[in-house]
Design an enzyme around this catalytic site. Structure first.
Site, short mmCIF file in Angstrom:
data_model
loop_
_atom_site.label_atom_id
_atom_site.label_comp_id
_atom_site.label_asym_id
_atom_site.label_seq_id
_atom_site.Cartn_x
_atom_site.Cartn_y
_atom_site.Cartn_z
N ASP A 179 -3.24 6.35 -2.92
CA ASP A 179 -2.03 5.55 -2.31
C ASP A 179 -1.51 4.53 -3.36
O ASP A 179 -1.86 4.44 -4.70
CB ASP A 179 -2.54 5.00 -1.10
CG ASP A 179 -3.59 3.84 -1.24
OD1 ASP A 179 -3.99 3.76 -2.26
OD2 ASP A 179 -3.90 3.21 -0.13
N ASP A 196 -1.34 1.35 -3.86
CA ASP A 196 -2.17 0.14 -4.49
C ASP A 196 -3.52 1.01 -5.02
O ASP A 196 -4.29 0.06 -5.54
CB ASP A 196 -2.33 -0.90 -3.65
CG ASP A 196 -3.15 -0.58 -2.21
OD1 ASP A 196 -3.03 0.57 -1.91
OD2 ASP A 196 -3.53 -1.54 -1.60
N ASP A 229 -6.03 1.99 -3.79
CA ASP A 229 -7.51 1.58 -3.24
C ASP A 229 -7.91 2.65 -2.50
O ASP A 229 -9.31 2.64 -1.77
CB ASP A 229 -7.50 0.33 -2.50
CG ASP A 229 -6.72 0.31 -1.37
OD1 ASP A 229 -5.83 1.26 -1.08
OD2 ASP A 229 -6.76 -0.54 -0.34
N SER A 250 0.72 -1.33 0.04
CA SER A 250 -0.04 -0.06 0.10
C SER A 250 1.00 1.41 -0.06
O SER A 250 1.65 1.62 -0.94
CB SER A 250 -1.16 -0.07 1.15
OG SER A 250 -1.82 1.01 1.19
#
Length: 474
Positions: free
Chosen positions: A254, A256, A258, A105
């Site tokens: 961010d 990743d 999500d 992340s």
């Protein structure tokens, strides 16, 4: 045959996912064992298992090692390659298959990790399977992975176009007014998903949205800034670019992709709580149009702004207050049939996305709401940000229970308490006085207390925050 001194998995398998240092904690051998253990835990022998990964240097090789472990226990691996975390949720939901996503992340480049889902994008927390995966993998590291009669197969699948098309079906942006948006992908996966969903890279029709890209090059070393928009230092470039380009708003994803953060045309952040309130209202109105009767539930965690619950109630729906944490909220989404869920950390969950979180979908709702009315985003943001908040403030404490007990003793005569996820202290105020509340939650991994406070005025917030911090740090 037993192996000497396998890596201890306990320090880096957390409450909701795996997150560790590459090379010293996460190795090919560890990841292979986790792949085998995951197939066992979700009963995937003979069935498909989704494996995706982000742009970190270690992610492709870890995805390959995980695939080897999964196939060794009979799982049929579907490699979806480079993707955002919510793409793996899409694949898990649309294919009704368990999934593993390799990402750390927003963490620095030295980290990697795994986010697991059961079939249908259902979350897996420590209490609902992650501990069992850890324990099985620990045993496989020590004893080896047992062979099965039928080793699993492997195939590749590109889901980006189907993912983008599905999101376009959920939120119609074709009729909004023309808007200019700066997007900071932070060299993360938003650099791939934004052009697919909001532009024409996936072969979809052009939208009345001008995208001004920042740091769209996929680079797991994060050469420009950490892909963590929750830290104000990491949205400075976006804020400046919005002003320089005269844009209507800015979006920051961010690593990743999500989670999505928003700044208005003046470069000021729009709080995730305000975004949650806007999206909640839109979703309630949409569902109520086709469901005039019956209860509608919307989830918010206990440290979102009071405006979120107020907005839900004013729209005729039922707010459901929950713990912080994505796996827990996914469980609550399923248990309550909630149509939407919002967190203070910019995680947004949708019933129409298998109850999973999707920052892109939240951004699309915000664009649709903004683009359907004439006012600047700062006006919309102010409407859904009537109160003042402290943000999260961490304090290092030697004795967390003792600090919490001091809080109870100090505020007992003037506040009510509840123990859902830490301690929430709500002031007993007279009519006409500013409300206030604060929550203190212990960290799962460090000797920290996390304070979040909100009030109806800055003066009251300052007083409550400073008093609580003094007691915590005494």
């Amino acid at each position: 045959m037993s192996k000497a001194n396998p890596i201890d998995l306990a320090p880096f398998i957390k409450a909701y996912d795996v997150r560790g240092l590459v090379g010293t904690q996460l190795t090919d051998e560890v990841v292979e064992a986790l792949g085998a253990a995951f197939v066992d835990e979700v009963d995937a022998a003979g069935h498909e298992v989704i494996v995706g990964h982000d742009m970190r240097d270690s992610s492709p090789r870890f995805a390959a090692a995980f695939s080897a472990g999964a196939r060794a226990r009979g799982g049929n691996v579907v490699l979806i390659g480079l993707c955002s975390t919510d793409e793996t949720y899409f694949a898990s939901g649309s294919l009704t298959a368990p999934a593993a996503m390799f990402t750390a992340s927003h963490n620095p480049a030295t980290y990697n990790g795994i986010k697991f889902s059961r079939a249908g994008a259902q979350g897996i927390s420590f209490a609902t399977g992650l501990k069992a995966i850890r324990d099985r993998a620990q045993n496989y590291l020590a004893e080896g992975i047992p062979a099965v009669d039928a080793v699993g197969a492997q195939r590749e699948l590109d889901v980006l176009s189907d993912y983008a098309g599905y999101l376009r079906e959920l939120v119609d942006l074709s009729t909004i007014r023309p808007i200019r948006v700066v997007v900071d992908a932070g060299n993360g996966m938003g650099g791939m998903t934004v052009p697919a969903v909001l532009s024409t890279a996936a072969g979809l029709p052009e939208l009345p949205i001008e995208i001004i890209p920042m740091y769209f090059e996929l680079d797991g070393t994060f050469p420009n800034h950490e892909a963590n928009p929750l830290d104000p230092a990491n949205i400075v470039d976006l804020q400046k670019a919005v002003l320089d380009h005269g844009a209507d708003l800015g979006l920051a994803f961010d690593g990743d992709a999500d989670r999505c953060f928003v700044v208005d045309e003046q470069g000021n952040p729009m709080s995730p709580s305000a975004v949650a309130a806007v999206v909640a209202l839109r979703e309630i109105q949409r569902v109520r149009a086709s469901q005039p009767e019956g209860d509608i539930h919307v989830i918010h965690n206990l440290i979102t702004s009071r405006i979120v619950a107020e907005t839900i109630e004013a729209a005729g729906a039922i707010p459901v207050r929950t713990h912080v944490g994505h796996s827990l909220i996914k469980d609550q989404m399923a248990a309550t049939g909630a149509i939407f869920g919002g967190e203070h950390s910019a995680h947004y969950y949708f019933r129409d996305f298998w109850g999973a979180d999707n920052g892109m979908l939240a951004a699309m709702h915000l664009l649709a709401e903004f683009g359907s009315q004439p006012e600047p985003l700062s006006v919309l943001s102010a409407r859904f940000s009537p109160y003042v908040a402290s943000g999260e403030i961490n304090s290092v404490v030697d004795d967390v229970p003792a600090a919490t007990a001091r809080i109870r003793a100090a505020f007992e005569a003037e506040a009510d308490f509840d123990d859902l996820d830490g301690l929430t202290v709500t002031g007993r105020t007279a009519e006409g006085e500013s409300f206030w509340w604060f929550n203190v939650r212990p960290s799962n991994t460090e000797p920290l207390l996390r304070l979040n406070a909100e009030a109806g005025s800055q003066e009251v917030l300052d007083a409550v925050r400073d008093r609580a911090l003094a007691i915590i740090r005494a």
